[in-house]
Design an enzyme around this catalytic site. Structure first.
Site, PDB file in Angstrom:
ATOM      1  N   GLN A   1     -10.203  -3.881  -3.063  1.00  0.00           N
ATOM      2  CA  GLN A   1     -11.479  -3.402  -2.528  1.00  0.00           C
ATOM      3  C   GLN A   1     -12.624  -3.742  -3.481  1.00  0.00           C
ATOM      4  OE1 GLN A   1     -12.320  -1.726   0.430  1.00  0.00           O
ATOM      5  NE2 GLN A   1     -14.343  -2.269  -0.330  1.00  0.00           N
TER       6      GLN A   1
ATOM      7  N   HIS B   1      -7.601   0.795  -6.339  1.00  0.00           N
ATOM      8  CA  HIS B   1      -7.765  -0.072  -5.160  1.00  0.00           C
ATOM      9  C   HIS B   1      -8.488  -1.356  -5.605  1.00  0.00           C
ATOM     10  CE1 HIS B   1      -7.835  -1.269  -1.112  1.00  0.00           C
ATOM     11  NE2 HIS B   1      -8.645  -0.392  -0.573  1.00  0.00           N
TER      12      HIS B   1
ATOM     13  N   ASP C   1     -17.328   7.222  -1.163  1.00  0.00           N
ATOM     14  CA  ASP C   1     -16.094   7.067  -0.390  1.00  0.00           C
ATOM     15  C   ASP C   1     -15.783   8.432   0.219  1.00  0.00           C
ATOM     16  OD1 ASP C   1     -13.657   6.159   0.653  1.00  0.00           O
ATOM     17  OD2 ASP C   1     -12.604   6.174  -1.265  1.00  0.00           O
TER      18      ASP C   1
ATOM     19  N   ARG D   1     -13.726  -8.513   2.034  1.00  0.00           N
ATOM     20  CA  ARG D   1     -12.298  -8.248   1.793  1.00  0.00           C
ATOM     21  C   ARG D   1     -11.488  -9.506   2.108  1.00  0.00           C
ATOM     22  NH1 ARG D   1     -10.115  -3.139   1.650  1.00  0.00           N
ATOM     23  NH2 ARG D   1      -8.309  -4.311   0.896  1.00  0.00           N
TER      24      ARG D   1
ATOM     25  N   ARG E   1       0.882  -1.177   0.000  1.00  0.00           N
ATOM     26  CA  ARG E   1       0.000   0.000   0.000  1.00  0.00           C
ATOM     27  C   ARG E   1       0.910   1.214   0.000  1.00  0.00           C
ATOM     28  NH1 ARG E   1      -5.287   1.502   3.523  1.00  0.00           N
ATOM     29  NH2 ARG E   1      -6.090   0.062   1.973  1.00  0.00           N
TER      30      ARG E   1
ATOM     31  N   CYS F   1     -16.366   1.632   0.942  1.00  0.00           N
ATOM     32  CA  CYS F   1     -15.186   0.816   1.256  1.00  0.00           C
ATOM     33  C   CYS F   1     -14.763   0.948   2.708  1.00  0.00           C
ATOM     34  CB  CYS F   1     -14.033   1.179   0.326  1.00  0.00           C
ATOM     35  SG  CYS F   1     -13.437   2.883   0.523  1.00  0.00           S
TER      36      CYS F   1
HETATM   37  N1   CP Z   1     -11.220  -0.109   2.595  1.00  0.00           N
HETATM   38  C1   CP Z   1      -9.928  -0.163   2.987  1.00  0.00           C
HETATM   39  O1   CP Z   1      -9.019  -0.380   2.200  1.00  0.00           O
HETATM   40  O2   CP Z   1      -9.743   0.022   4.330  1.00  0.00           O
HETATM   41  P1   CP Z   1      -8.348   0.213   5.070  1.00  0.00           P
HETATM   42  O3   CP Z   1      -7.801   1.548   4.664  1.00  0.00           O
HETATM   43  O4   CP Z   1      -8.711   0.159   6.525  1.00  0.00           O
HETATM   44  O5   CP Z   1      -7.422  -0.896   4.665  1.00  0.00           O
HETATM   45  N1  NVA Z   2      -9.999   6.738  -1.180  1.00  0.00           N
HETATM   46  C1  NVA Z   2      -9.575   6.313   0.140  1.00  0.00           C
HETATM   47  C2  NVA Z   2      -9.762   4.843   0.296  1.00  0.00           C
HETATM   48  C3  NVA Z   2      -9.414   4.314   1.652  1.00  0.00           C
HETATM   49  C4  NVA Z   2      -9.585   2.828   1.758  1.00  0.00           C
HETATM   50  C5  NVA Z   2      -8.124   6.707   0.348  1.00  0.00           C
HETATM   51  O1  NVA Z   2      -7.314   6.561  -0.581  1.00  0.00           O
HETATM   52  O2  NVA Z   2      -7.801   7.173   1.430  1.00  0.00           O
END
Ligand code: CP
Ligand code: NVA
Length: 309
Positions: free
Chosen positions: A138, A135, A226, A293, A108, A265
């Protein structure tokens, strides 16, 4: 065989379908079991996944960790700031070294180019655990949730409200691959990237921009949103103000199909992108979505390691 999952198009429609079948089958096979018990076949016995985080995470971190345990494998969690990566060691060298220790890498990070660089130099599968661009893991869980509710993906209409962000890019890509339509509704200046729309339309996908949120949700099977401020973005009052008409309210849900499902998400900001009455209401599928997930991540790992699809 080893395959990276940087974006959903790496798997294509057949790979995604195979992963969704696998996720559903594994979920059903262990219903009611203690979560720490491994699946009967322990397909990744002896395998280790390194999870490298340069951003916060709850769901991605815990679902991948439990996914590996249930598949019979183990994990190592790495914080980028605590690694030599955090003081200038290159992504390429990090990829080469990790590949000598572990069987797969999940990362990530902020810049999608870092993920691509990691994959270019790793000799084990690399999985996108979120970048600024996309993502995909997700959206695997989102698709699993929609199939559970509707039976299929094809022909459904998804209305996205709010910011044109990483999650939306993966939904648009998924729609083009799996035959569902995406209607995007947000303020000017916050649209999804042209390349996300262009890539989808080249694949024959149906993506529409609709500034009017009521028109966008009319006839929608899925209403999804989101956070308005993603990780790494500055908290901007001007952006929050522009987003306000796109909050998913009970009135907007009423304008969608009566059977419409709400997805998010998470993490959520009640009173910003979604009203509490919607996210905590009967049309919300967010807890199944979050649970999925775990099941989807298991399928992603098996696909990357060439066990399915
Ligand atoms: N939806 C998601 O990716 O959550 P986290 O940021 O908690 O991993
Ligand atoms: N769009 C959000 C998703 C978090 C899971 C971010 O990138 O922070």
């Amino acid at each position: 065989m080893m395959r990276h999952l940087l974006d959903l198009s790496d798997a294509g429609a057949d790979g995604i379908a195979a992963m969704l079948r696998e996720a559903a089958a594994r979920k059903a096979a262990r219903a009611g079991w203690p979560k720490g018990r491994a699946d009967a076949d322990r397909p990744l016995e002896g395998h280790t996944l390194a999870m490298l985080f340069e951003k916060n995470s709850t769901r991605t971190r815990v679902s991948f960790d439990m996914a590996m345990r249930q598949l019979g494998g183990t994990t190592i969690v790495l914080e980028g700031s605590a690694m030599q990566l955090g003081r200038g060691e290159s992504v390429a060298d990090t990829a080469r070294v990790l590949s000598r220790y572990v069987d797969a890498i999940m990362i990530r990070t902020d810049d999608h180019a870092k993920l691509v660089e990691m994959a270019a130099h790793a000799t084990v599968p690399v999985v996108n655990g979120l970048t600024d661009w996309s993502h995909p893991c997700q959206v695997m869980a989102d698709m699993q949730t929609v199939i559970e509710r509707r039976g299929s993906l094809g022909g459904s209409r998804w209305a996205w409200l709010g910011d044109g962000n990483n999650v939306l890019h993966s939904i648009i890509e998924a729609g083009a691959l799996m035959g569902f339509e995406t209607v995007v509704s947000g303020p000017e200046g916050y649209d999804p990237h042209d390349d996300a729309i262009g890539g989808a339309t080249q694949r024959g996908g149906r993506v529409t921009l609709e500034r009017d949120p009521v028109r966008a949700v009319t006839g929608a099977d899925i209403v999804v949103t989101d956070t308005w401020i993603s990780m790494g973005q500055d908290h901007a009052e001007a952006k929050l103000a522009a987003m306000t008409p796109y909050q998913v309210t009970p009135a907007l849900m009423a304008a969608a199909a009566p059977t419409a499902t709400f997805l998010h998400c998470l993490p959520a900001h009640r009173g910003e992108e979604v009203a509490a009455d919607v996210i905590d209401g009967p049309q919300s599928a967010i807890w199944d979505e979050a649970e999925n997930r775990l099941h989807a991540q298991k399928a992603v790992l098996l696909w990357c390691l060439g066990r399915i699809g």
